[in-house]
Write a protein that holds these residues in place. Structure first.
Motif, PDB file in Angstrom:
ATOM      1  N   SER A  10       2.407 -11.500   2.234  1.00 20.44           N
ATOM      2  CA  SER A  10       3.791 -12.151   2.570  1.00 20.44           C
ATOM      3  C   SER A  10       4.403 -12.368   1.036  1.00 20.44           C
ATOM      4  CB  SER A  10       3.931 -13.222   3.438  1.00 20.44           C
ATOM      5  OG  SER A  10       3.423 -12.708   4.707  1.00 20.44           O
ATOM      6  N   VAL A  11       3.651 -13.346   0.383  1.00 18.12           N
ATOM      7  CA  VAL A  11       4.449 -13.814  -0.876  1.00 18.12           C
ATOM      8  C   VAL A  11       4.386 -12.906  -2.051  1.00 18.12           C
ATOM      9  CG1 VAL A  11       3.622 -15.365  -2.780  1.00 18.12           C
ATOM     10  CG2 VAL A  11       3.353 -16.079  -0.686  1.00 18.12           C
ATOM     11  N   ALA A  12       3.406 -11.994  -2.165  1.00 22.90           N
ATOM     12  CA  ALA A  12       3.419 -10.777  -3.053  1.00 22.90           C
ATOM     13  C   ALA A  12       4.563  -9.867  -2.674  1.00 22.90           C
ATOM     14  CB  ALA A  12       2.037  -9.926  -3.062  1.00 22.90           C
ATOM     15  N   ILE A  13       4.732  -9.536  -1.268  1.00 17.36           N
ATOM     16  CA  ILE A  13       5.817  -8.878  -0.800  1.00 17.36           C
ATOM     17  C   ILE A  13       7.213  -9.345  -1.072  1.00 17.36           C
ATOM     18  CG2 ILE A  13       6.730  -7.522   1.199  1.00 17.36           C
ATOM     19  CD1 ILE A  13       3.810  -6.781   2.032  1.00 17.36           C
ATOM     20  N   GLY A  14       7.290 -10.483  -1.037  1.00 22.29           N
ATOM     21  CA  GLY A  14       8.553 -11.200  -1.088  1.00 22.29           C
ATOM     22  C   GLY A  14       8.925 -11.222  -2.565  1.00 22.29           C
ATOM     23  N   ILE A  15       7.945 -11.627  -3.514  1.00 26.77           N
ATOM     24  CA  ILE A  15       8.170 -11.323  -4.844  1.00 26.77           C
ATOM     25  C   ILE A  15       8.867 -10.033  -5.549  1.00 26.77           C
ATOM     26  CG2 ILE A  15       7.197 -11.575  -6.960  1.00 26.77           C
ATOM     27  CD1 ILE A  15       5.378 -13.782  -5.978  1.00 26.77           C
ATOM     28  N   VAL A  16       8.098  -8.927  -4.978  1.00 30.27           N
ATOM     29  CA  VAL A  16       8.269  -7.506  -5.342  1.00 30.27           C
ATOM     30  C   VAL A  16       9.832  -7.430  -4.857  1.00 30.27           C
ATOM     31  CG1 VAL A  16       7.740  -5.305  -5.016  1.00 30.27           C
ATOM     32  CG2 VAL A  16       6.009  -6.893  -5.487  1.00 30.27           C
ATOM     33  N   GLY A  17       9.928  -7.850  -3.664  1.00 28.43           N
ATOM     34  CA  GLY A  17      11.270  -7.232  -3.014  1.00 28.43           C
ATOM     35  C   GLY A  17      12.314  -8.163  -3.527  1.00 28.43           C
ATOM     36  N   GLY A  18      12.014  -9.409  -3.947  1.00 26.34           N
ATOM     37  CA  GLY A  18      13.065 -10.232  -4.517  1.00 26.34           C
ATOM     38  C   GLY A  18      13.347  -9.915  -6.095  1.00 26.34           C
ATOM     39  N   VAL A  19      12.533  -9.201  -6.774  1.00 25.56           N
ATOM     40  CA  VAL A  19      12.532  -8.691  -8.010  1.00 25.56           C
ATOM     41  C   VAL A  19      13.384  -7.327  -7.824  1.00 25.56           C
ATOM     42  CG1 VAL A  19      11.649  -7.840 -10.041  1.00 25.56           C
ATOM     43  CG2 VAL A  19      10.822  -9.733  -9.218  1.00 25.56           C
ATOM     44  N   MET A  20      13.185  -6.489  -6.992  1.00 26.57           N
ATOM     45  CA  MET A  20      13.913  -5.263  -6.875  1.00 26.57           C
ATOM     46  C   MET A  20      15.311  -5.441  -6.578  1.00 26.57           C
ATOM     47  SD  MET A  20      10.826  -3.003  -5.355  1.00 26.57           S
ATOM     48  CE  MET A  20      11.999  -1.338  -5.820  1.00 26.57           C
ATOM     49  N   THR A  21      15.441  -6.557  -5.505  1.00 26.01           N
ATOM     50  CA  THR A  21      16.932  -6.977  -5.140  1.00 26.01           C
ATOM     51  C   THR A  21      17.700  -7.564  -6.244  1.00 26.01           C
ATOM     52  OG1 THR A  21      15.896  -7.177  -2.888  1.00 26.01           O
ATOM     53  CG2 THR A  21      18.009  -8.219  -3.498  1.00 26.01           C
ATOM     54  N   PHE A  22      17.068  -8.091  -7.019  1.00 26.03           N
ATOM     55  CA  PHE A  22      17.720  -8.848  -8.365  1.00 26.03           C
ATOM     56  C   PHE A  22      18.182  -7.798  -9.152  1.00 26.03           C
ATOM     57  CE2 PHE A  22      17.679 -10.629 -12.463  1.00 26.03           C
ATOM     58  CZ  PHE A  22      18.573 -11.675 -12.194  1.00 26.03           C
ATOM     59  N   PHE A  23      17.506  -6.604  -9.187  1.00 24.43           N
ATOM     60  CA  PHE A  23      17.857  -5.607 -10.146  1.00 24.43           C
ATOM     61  C   PHE A  23      18.501  -4.568  -9.624  1.00 24.43           C
ATOM     62  CE2 PHE A  23      14.154  -7.261 -12.758  1.00 24.43           C
ATOM     63  CZ  PHE A  23      14.969  -7.835 -13.949  1.00 24.43           C
ATOM     64  N   SER A  24      19.197  -4.682  -8.363  1.00 28.57           N
ATOM     65  CA  SER A  24      20.043  -3.875  -7.501  1.00 28.57           C
ATOM     66  C   SER A  24      19.366  -2.575  -7.165  1.00 28.57           C
ATOM     67  CB  SER A  24      21.363  -3.674  -8.244  1.00 28.57           C
ATOM     68  OG  SER A  24      21.824  -5.031  -8.610  1.00 28.57           O
ATOM     69  N   PHE A  25      18.199  -2.547  -6.838  1.00 26.37           N
ATOM     70  CA  PHE A  25      17.607  -1.130  -6.536  1.00 26.37           C
ATOM     71  C   PHE A  25      18.194  -0.823  -5.096  1.00 26.37           C
ATOM     72  CE2 PHE A  25      14.454  -2.105  -9.585  1.00 26.37           C
ATOM     73  CZ  PHE A  25      13.998  -1.141 -10.051  1.00 26.37           C
ATOM     74  N   PHE A  33       9.092   0.684  -1.215  1.00 24.66           N
ATOM     75  CA  PHE A  33       7.905  -0.220  -1.891  1.00 24.66           C
ATOM     76  C   PHE A  33       7.506  -1.237  -1.145  1.00 24.66           C
ATOM     77  CE2 PHE A  33       9.723   1.765  -5.986  1.00 24.66           C
ATOM     78  CZ  PHE A  33       8.458   2.062  -6.457  1.00 24.66           C
ATOM     79  N   ILE A  34       8.151  -1.838  -0.410  1.00 24.61           N
ATOM     80  CA  ILE A  34       7.497  -3.119   0.584  1.00 24.61           C
ATOM     81  C   ILE A  34       6.681  -2.649   1.255  1.00 24.61           C
ATOM     82  CG2 ILE A  34       8.165  -4.786   2.263  1.00 24.61           C
ATOM     83  CD1 ILE A  34      10.414  -5.508   0.415  1.00 24.61           C
ATOM     84  N   ILE A  35       6.960  -1.480   2.168  1.00 24.99           N
ATOM     85  CA  ILE A  35       5.953  -0.893   3.099  1.00 24.99           C
ATOM     86  C   ILE A  35       4.532  -0.384   2.529  1.00 24.99           C
ATOM     87  CG2 ILE A  35       5.591   0.950   4.551  1.00 24.99           C
ATOM     88  CD1 ILE A  35       8.746   0.682   5.571  1.00 24.99           C
ATOM     89  N   GLY A  36       5.029   0.277   1.016  1.00 23.52           N
ATOM     90  CA  GLY A  36       3.686   0.691   0.471  1.00 23.52           C
ATOM     91  C   GLY A  36       2.944  -0.285  -0.082  1.00 23.52           C
ATOM     92  N   ILE A  37       3.429  -1.498  -0.592  1.00 21.72           N
ATOM     93  CA  ILE A  37       2.793  -2.525  -1.360  1.00 21.72           C
ATOM     94  C   ILE A  37       1.998  -3.098  -0.098  1.00 21.72           C
ATOM     95  CG2 ILE A  37       3.033  -4.740  -2.381  1.00 21.72           C
ATOM     96  CD1 ILE A  37       5.042  -3.372  -4.227  1.00 21.72           C
ATOM     97  N   GLY A  38       2.611  -3.379   1.024  1.00 20.87           N
ATOM     98  CA  GLY A  38       2.098  -4.136   2.009  1.00 20.87           C
ATOM     99  C   GLY A  38       0.701  -3.322   2.685  1.00 20.87           C
ATOM    100  N   ILE A  39       1.065  -1.963   2.800  1.00 20.69           N
ATOM    101  CA  ILE A  39      -0.284  -1.400   3.317  1.00 20.69           C
ATOM    102  C   ILE A  39      -1.470  -1.390   2.107  1.00 20.69           C
ATOM    103  CG2 ILE A  39      -0.789   1.120   3.870  1.00 20.69           C
ATOM    104  CD1 ILE A  39       1.766   1.367   5.135  1.00 20.69           C
ATOM    105  N   ILE A  40      -1.002  -1.218   0.974  1.00 22.07           N
ATOM    106  CA  ILE A  40      -2.203  -1.257  -0.053  1.00 22.07           C
ATOM    107  C   ILE A  40      -2.685  -2.403  -0.154  1.00 22.07           C
ATOM    108  CG2 ILE A  40      -2.706  -1.120  -2.567  1.00 22.07           C
ATOM    109  CD1 ILE A  40      -0.586   1.120  -2.471  1.00 22.07           C
ATOM    110  N   LEU A  41      -1.995  -3.666  -0.073  1.00 19.15           N
ATOM    111  CA  LEU A  41      -2.586  -5.019  -0.426  1.00 19.15           C
ATOM    112  C   LEU A  41      -3.453  -5.262   0.966  1.00 19.15           C
ATOM    113  CD1 LEU A  41      -2.428  -7.524  -1.971  1.00 19.15           C
ATOM    114  CD2 LEU A  41      -0.418  -8.249  -0.850  1.00 19.15           C
TER     115      LEU A  41
END
Length: 92
Positions: A10-25, A33-41
């Motif tokens: 959750s923390v790792a996904i939150g950080i990645v999602g927050g960074v991507m949201t910050f850069f307006s993806f 990306f969140i789903i993919g990273i969650g499955i891999i992690l």
């Protein structure tokens, strides 16, 4: 152990999602990306848990602790006077 795995992912996904949201993806890319990273992690954490046997060790330790608690309760029941303080007042 499963709760610890959930917290880490959750923390790792939150950080990645927050960074991507910050850069307006775009939202679709962020979700992918969140789903993919969650499955891999989660797969990696499960593999690590299986290698080290952490869940099995934790279950065994909890079982041993419950058995010891039952032994202490039986001893208290046999050796204490009927009007002694209950267990929760003696720090157990």
């Amino acid at each position: 152990m499963d709760i610890a795995k959930i917290i880490v992912s959750s923390v790792a996904i939150g950080i990645v999602g927050g960074v991507m949201t910050f850069f307006s993806f775009p939202v679709v890319i962020i979700a992918g990306f969140i789903i993919g990273i969650g499955i891999i992690l989660n797969n990696q954490l499960n593999h690590l848990d299986n290698e080290m046997g952490l869940s099995t060790d934790l279950k065994n330790k909890i079982r041993d602790a419950i058995i010891e608690q039952q032994k202490m309760s039986e001893w208290d029941y046999q050796h204490l006077a009927p009007f002694s303080k209950p267990l929760h007042e003696r720090g157990f």
